[in-house]
Scaffold this active site. Structure first.
Site, PDB file in Angstrom:
ATOM      1  N   LYS A  39      10.162  30.944  24.589  1.00  0.00           N
ATOM      2  CA  LYS A  39       8.960  31.173  25.389  1.00  0.00           C
ATOM      3  C   LYS A  39       9.119  32.414  26.256  1.00  0.00           C
ATOM      4  O   LYS A  39      10.213  32.947  26.400  1.00  0.00           O
ATOM      5  CB  LYS A  39       8.666  29.944  26.259  1.00  0.00           C
ATOM      6  CG  LYS A  39       9.780  29.525  27.190  1.00  0.00           C
ATOM      7  CD  LYS A  39       9.573  28.102  27.707  1.00  0.00           C
ATOM      8  CE  LYS A  39      10.716  27.618  28.568  1.00  0.00           C
ATOM      9  NZ  LYS A  39      10.660  28.098  29.954  1.00  0.00           N
ATOM     10  N   TYR A 266       8.805  57.627  47.896  1.00  0.00           N
ATOM     11  CA  TYR A 266       7.748  57.211  48.806  1.00  0.00           C
ATOM     12  C   TYR A 266       8.323  56.749  50.148  1.00  0.00           C
ATOM     13  O   TYR A 266       9.267  55.958  50.194  1.00  0.00           O
ATOM     14  CB  TYR A 266       6.934  56.071  48.205  1.00  0.00           C
ATOM     15  CG  TYR A 266       5.991  56.482  47.101  1.00  0.00           C
ATOM     16  CD1 TYR A 266       5.008  57.438  47.319  1.00  0.00           C
ATOM     17  CD2 TYR A 266       6.072  55.890  45.850  1.00  0.00           C
ATOM     18  CE1 TYR A 266       4.131  57.803  46.302  1.00  0.00           C
ATOM     19  CE2 TYR A 266       5.209  56.234  44.828  1.00  0.00           C
ATOM     20  CZ  TYR A 266       4.242  57.193  45.059  1.00  0.00           C
ATOM     21  OH  TYR A 266       3.384  57.554  44.059  1.00  0.00           O
TER      22      TYR A 266
END
Length: 376
Positions: A39, A266
């Site tokens: 999964k 940043y």
């Protein structure tokens, strides 16, 4: 015509290691069949790559979370029996029946919808009754199991292929609650022996290693097939023999010399304290390299640990390669998870920095990062 360029960041999927991990798990489980869990894109490793390899080496039953995961693999040509582990809604009933998937069921509404869809198509649908023995997510209560099975038996279109539960604390050092879950599940097993149920299954990766009483008729290994331990508190020392299947690597795309006191990325959350050589890598949080790793991560460049600096951005991140001045080059491979030279960085290391688990690190690798099968 040249092929389209691929992302310079990639996840290498070592299929030989996958095979060896499964051999080890099978040795732990003995004669109990393994139904590997693939999964969430095979825990980030690439569902189609992993599923094809598992089928090639003899595994016929694979576990996914939801119907769309199984249908995508069937559409890709993977021929396997698919068990759906999560509860779903009635809108998926017709697709489940049409594709012959085997869902976990625990509501009357879903059972009736499956029976109706199967009757409409002249089919029978195999289901696995989920019993909640202590996980607390989905499942009927143990005392309601026989009543639910009676409802299954009343429909000629329903075949109960399995009865299942899930261990909530098997990866902890204290196994007391797990032993209580096993006791509850065993009581359900004994109470339902007359219903013709084909498989009783409970054990996950941690259960296979540490709780032999949890194995029953099948076991559902997940994280361990990918070479990662369910936790650091496992009792069985052989967990350490697992081999990580994924390596995550990128490349140096830019190099720049900067003076001391230079703010990087940043917000200038990092300033150089010396004249520095800074490398740029084409990987960021858009690829699954979590922003929370900023200024806390190390990577391997030419076999040397180098510090990641500045805030990780969506598509790029920076690494201080000053110790490699004169040796590092554009195009050099950079390892974020995996081995290079005599050193290695594991997903567990990133998980500790983030205060999370290795599952989240590998499943978080984004779809745009190509998974490259490696055949050793």
């Amino acid at each position: 015509m040249s092929e389209h360029p691929r992302h310079l960041t990639r996840a290498l999927i070592h299929l030989g290691r996958l095979t060896r991990n499964l051999r080890q798990l099978q040795a732990e489980a003995g004669d109990t069949p393994l139904w590997p869990a693939i999964k969430a894109n095979a825990y980030g490793h690439g569902a189609e790559i992993v599923a094809r390899h598992l089928v090639d080496i003899g595994y016929q039953t694979l576990c996914v979370a939801h119907a769309p995961e199984a249908i995508a693999l069937l559409d890709a040509g993977v021929r396997a029996r698919f068990l759906l582990l999560s509860a779903t809604l009635t809108e998926h009933a017709e697709a489940i029946v049409r594709h012959q998937l085997e869902p976990a069921v625990c509501t009357v509404e879903m059972l009736d919808a499956l029976a109706a869809a199967a009757a409409k198509g002249g089919q029978r649908v195999a289901v696995h009754l989920k019993v909640d023995t202590g996980m607390g997510r989905i499942g009927v209560r143990p005392e309601d199991t026989t009543a639910y099975l009676d409802r299954c038996r009343a429909s000629p279109c329903i075949r109960v292929a399995g009865l299942m539960s899930h261990l909530a604390r098997a990866d902890e050092a204290d196994k007391a609650f797990s032993q209580e879950q096993i006791r509850r599940f065993r009581e359900v097993v004994e109470a339902t022996r007359g219903y013709g149920i084909e498989h009783y299954h409970l054990a996950n990766s941690a259960g296979i290693f540490d709780l032999p009483q949890a194995r029953f008729d099948a076991a559902r290994p997940g994280i361990s097939i990918y070479g990662l331990a369910p936790s650091a508190t496992m009792h069985n020392p052989r967990v350490a023999d697992l081999e990580p299947v994924m390596e995550l690597e990128s490349a140096v795309t830019f190099l720049k010399e900067v003076p001391a006191g230079t703010g990087l990325s940043y917000g200038h959350a990092f300033h150089t304290v010396r004249p520095s050589l800074i490398a740029t890598l084409p990987i960021g949080y858009g690829d699954g390299l979590r922003r929370g790793l900023s200024n806390r991560l190390q990577v391997l460049v030419r076999g040397t640990r180098c510090r990641q600096v500045g805030r990780i951005t969506m598509d790029q991140t920076l690494v201080d390669v000053t110790p490699l001045r004169g040796r590092v080059r554009l195009g050099d491979r950079v390892v974020l998870i995996g081995a290079q030279g005599e050193d290695a960085i594991r997903a567990d290391e990133l998980a500790r920095i983030l205060d999370t688990i290795n599952y989240e690190v590998v499943t978080g690798i984004a779809e745009r990062v190509p998974r490259v099968p490696m055949h050793e």
